[in-house]
Design a protein around this motif. Structure first.
Motif, PDB file in Angstrom:
ATOM      1  N   ALA A 161      50.330  31.004  31.015  1.00  6.67           N
ATOM      2  CA  ALA A 161      50.536  31.720  32.281  1.00  6.67           C
ATOM      3  C   ALA A 161      51.620  31.055  33.123  1.00  6.67           C
ATOM      4  O   ALA A 161      51.351  30.489  34.177  1.00  6.67           O
ATOM      5  N   VAL A 162      52.854  31.148  32.655  1.00  7.86           N
ATOM      6  CA  VAL A 162      53.975  30.524  33.360  1.00  7.86           C
ATOM      7  C   VAL A 162      54.325  31.354  34.598  1.00  7.86           C
ATOM      8  O   VAL A 162      54.441  32.580  34.535  1.00  7.86           O
ATOM      9  N   TYR A 163      54.531  30.670  35.708  1.00 10.06           N
ATOM     10  CA  TYR A 163      54.847  31.338  36.967  1.00 10.06           C
ATOM     11  C   TYR A 163      55.883  30.522  37.710  1.00 10.06           C
ATOM     12  O   TYR A 163      56.179  29.381  37.344  1.00 10.06           O
ATOM     13  N   GLY A 164      56.445  31.091  38.775  1.00  6.58           N
ATOM     14  CA  GLY A 164      57.398  30.362  39.594  1.00  6.58           C
ATOM     15  C   GLY A 164      58.612  31.205  39.916  1.00  6.58           C
ATOM     16  O   GLY A 164      58.647  32.407  39.616  1.00  6.58           O
ATOM     17  N   PRO A 165      59.636  30.612  40.532  1.00  4.54           N
ATOM     18  CA  PRO A 165      60.830  31.361  40.916  1.00  4.54           C
ATOM     19  C   PRO A 165      61.474  32.060  39.717  1.00  4.54           C
ATOM     20  O   PRO A 165      61.710  31.434  38.684  1.00  4.54           O
ATOM     21  N   GLY A 166      61.733  33.346  39.854  1.00  6.09           N
ATOM     22  CA  GLY A 166      62.334  34.112  38.774  1.00  6.09           C
ATOM     23  C   GLY A 166      61.347  34.743  37.814  1.00  6.09           C
ATOM     24  O   GLY A 166      61.748  35.357  36.819  1.00  6.09           O
ATOM     25  N   ASP A 167      60.055  34.609  38.088  1.00  2.00           N
ATOM     26  CA  ASP A 167      59.001  35.147  37.214  1.00  2.00           C
ATOM     27  C   ASP A 167      59.201  36.643  36.980  1.00  2.00           C
ATOM     28  O   ASP A 167      59.270  37.426  37.925  1.00  2.00           O
ATOM     29  N   LEU A 198      47.166  27.244  34.827  1.00  3.95           N
ATOM     30  CA  LEU A 198      48.436  27.929  34.986  1.00  3.95           C
ATOM     31  C   LEU A 198      49.561  26.921  34.771  1.00  3.95           C
ATOM     32  O   LEU A 198      49.332  25.707  34.779  1.00  3.95           O
ATOM     33  N   THR A 199      50.784  27.410  34.596  1.00  2.07           N
ATOM     34  CA  THR A 199      51.908  26.516  34.312  1.00  2.07           C
ATOM     35  C   THR A 199      53.093  26.882  35.182  1.00  2.07           C
ATOM     36  O   THR A 199      53.726  27.928  34.980  1.00  2.07           O
ATOM     37  N   HIS A 200      53.393  26.040  36.170  1.00  3.22           N
ATOM     38  CA  HIS A 200      54.599  26.268  36.965  1.00  3.22           C
ATOM     39  C   HIS A 200      55.810  26.069  36.056  1.00  3.22           C
ATOM     40  O   HIS A 200      55.827  25.197  35.188  1.00  3.22           O
ATOM     41  N   VAL A 201      56.835  26.875  36.268  1.00  2.00           N
ATOM     42  CA  VAL A 201      57.996  26.802  35.391  1.00  2.00           C
ATOM     43  C   VAL A 201      58.651  25.425  35.442  1.00  2.00           C
ATOM     44  O   VAL A 201      59.239  24.974  34.444  1.00  2.00           O
ATOM     45  N   ALA A 313      56.456  31.534  47.184  1.00  2.00           N
ATOM     46  CA  ALA A 313      56.314  32.729  46.357  1.00  2.00           C
ATOM     47  C   ALA A 313      56.855  33.989  47.014  1.00  2.00           C
ATOM     48  O   ALA A 313      57.177  34.957  46.318  1.00  2.00           O
ATOM     49  N   ALA A 314      57.004  33.973  48.335  1.00  2.63           N
ATOM     50  CA  ALA A 314      57.573  35.137  49.014  1.00  2.63           C
ATOM     51  C   ALA A 314      58.993  35.423  48.543  1.00  2.63           C
ATOM     52  O   ALA A 314      59.462  36.572  48.645  1.00  2.63           O
ATOM     53  N   GLY A 315      59.656  34.410  48.023  1.00  3.39           N
ATOM     54  CA  GLY A 315      61.023  34.597  47.564  1.00  3.39           C
ATOM     55  C   GLY A 315      61.177  34.712  46.073  1.00  3.39           C
ATOM     56  O   GLY A 315      62.310  34.752  45.569  1.00  3.39           O
ATOM     57  N   TRP A 316      60.095  34.751  45.346  1.00  2.00           N
ATOM     58  CA  TRP A 316      60.203  34.818  43.879  1.00  2.00           C
ATOM     59  C   TRP A 316      60.598  36.215  43.400  1.00  2.00           C
ATOM     60  O   TRP A 316      60.117  37.197  43.816  1.00  2.00           O
TER      61      TRP A 316
END
Length: 316
Positions: A161-167, A198-201, A313-316
């Protein structure tokens, strides 16, 4: 300067890896079907279902490390197409990479999908049977990479479950599930009262860069995830709140959701059938614990993962 080639650089993970490697001082080259997400050096277009061009062959032949991120993404693809991209594509990368170290970005979806994964160790996967072509193909791609270890150094990384900017996968899927305008609600099969890693990018890119240079005495497989598991329900509501779209979780009976997913997949297989909104693969990740042993990440790769965070996350 050491050269790294990153496949799948038009994707979320591949683009993040290329950017992190360039920032860390690697000479980076990229390949992907579409334009790369970042300008990180030489780029060559490559659809993994087609033979590589002379430019791609030159990049792979000159690489010291190949980070293979390219794969079919999604759990509703036709089996033949998924395997052509993920399995046959991996074979092509291995065939043309000479003796370069290969860091293969796999997935925790290679663990048993039919029950919970509780502190799962790397030796527990792959398994014999999967619920969808995506996980099956990722497992077979892993097998291809590990079988090539007699000719090169190989590292297989299994993020969840990779997440973060650019998801482009997890966040859009969560947002698409939210219902209502004024009073938003998020239907979750089983209510989401399960622990998940979960996994931050950034955690994943740290692991990739470590895997690209760490001394090896044989093939290495490592789970990759944030420091501690979180409750799925709490994590998703926190993510939505940070996005400025708070929603109330509404529990959906898991058995009913399973029946709906099974029916949707059956209809999808009919001529002209639409991709189902809910699949058994996705459902298995919502109703079961998904936690992983991170010993190899800590001790073999020397990576100390960050806590799960949706800050920004508001800017992802």
């Amino acid at each position: 300067m050491t050269r790294m080639v990153v496949t799948g650089a038009s994707g979320f993970v591949g683009g993040a890896v290329a950017a992190a490697a360039a920032e860390a001082g690697w000479e980076v080259a990229t390949t992907s079907r579409r334009p790369a997400r970042v300008e990180a050096g030489t780029h060559a277009a490559w659809d993994l279902t087609a033979p590589p061009s002379a430019g791609v062959l030159e990049l792979l032949a000159s690489a010291d490390v190949v980070v293979h991120c390219a794969a079919w993404v999604g759990d509703a693809g036709e089996r033949e197409r998924v395997r052509a991209v993920t399995v046959d594509g991996t074979r092509a990368v291995l065939r043309h990479s000479g003796t370069a170290r290969v860091v293969h970005v796999s997935t925790a979806s290679v663990y048993d999908p039919t029950g919970p994964s509780v502190g799962a160790r790397e030796s527990e996967a792959p398994v014999a049977r999967y619920l969808d072509p995506y996980a099956e193909a990722k497992a077979d791609a892993e097998r291809e990479v590990l079988a090539s270890a007699t000719a090169r150094d190989v590292v297989v990384l299994r993020p969840h479950a990779v997440y973060g900017p650019g998801d482009t996968t997890l966040l859009p899927r969560v947002l698409a599930t939210v219902r209502g305008r004024r009073r938003r609600w998020l239907p979750l099969p089983g209510g989401g009262r399960v622990r998940q890693h979960l996994t931050h990018v950034r955690t994943l890119t740290d692991a990739v860069l470590a895997a690209a240079s760490v001394p090896l005495d044989g093939p290495l497989v490592a789970n990759v995830a944030d420091a501690e598991p979180v409750e799925l329900r709490a994590a998703l509501t926190a993510l939505l709140a940070e996005r400025g779209t708070p929603a109330r979780v509404v529990a959906v009976p898991a058995r009913a959701a399973w029946a709906l997913a099974t029916a949707g997949e059956a209809l999808h297989r009919l001529p002209g059938g639409r991709a189902p909104r809910l699949t058994r693969y996705a459902l298995s990740h919502l109703v079961h614990e998904r936690t992983y042993d991170l010993t190899a990440l800590h001790e073999r790769l020397g990576v100390t993962p960050r806590p799960t965070s949706f800050e920004g996350a508001a800017g992802w």
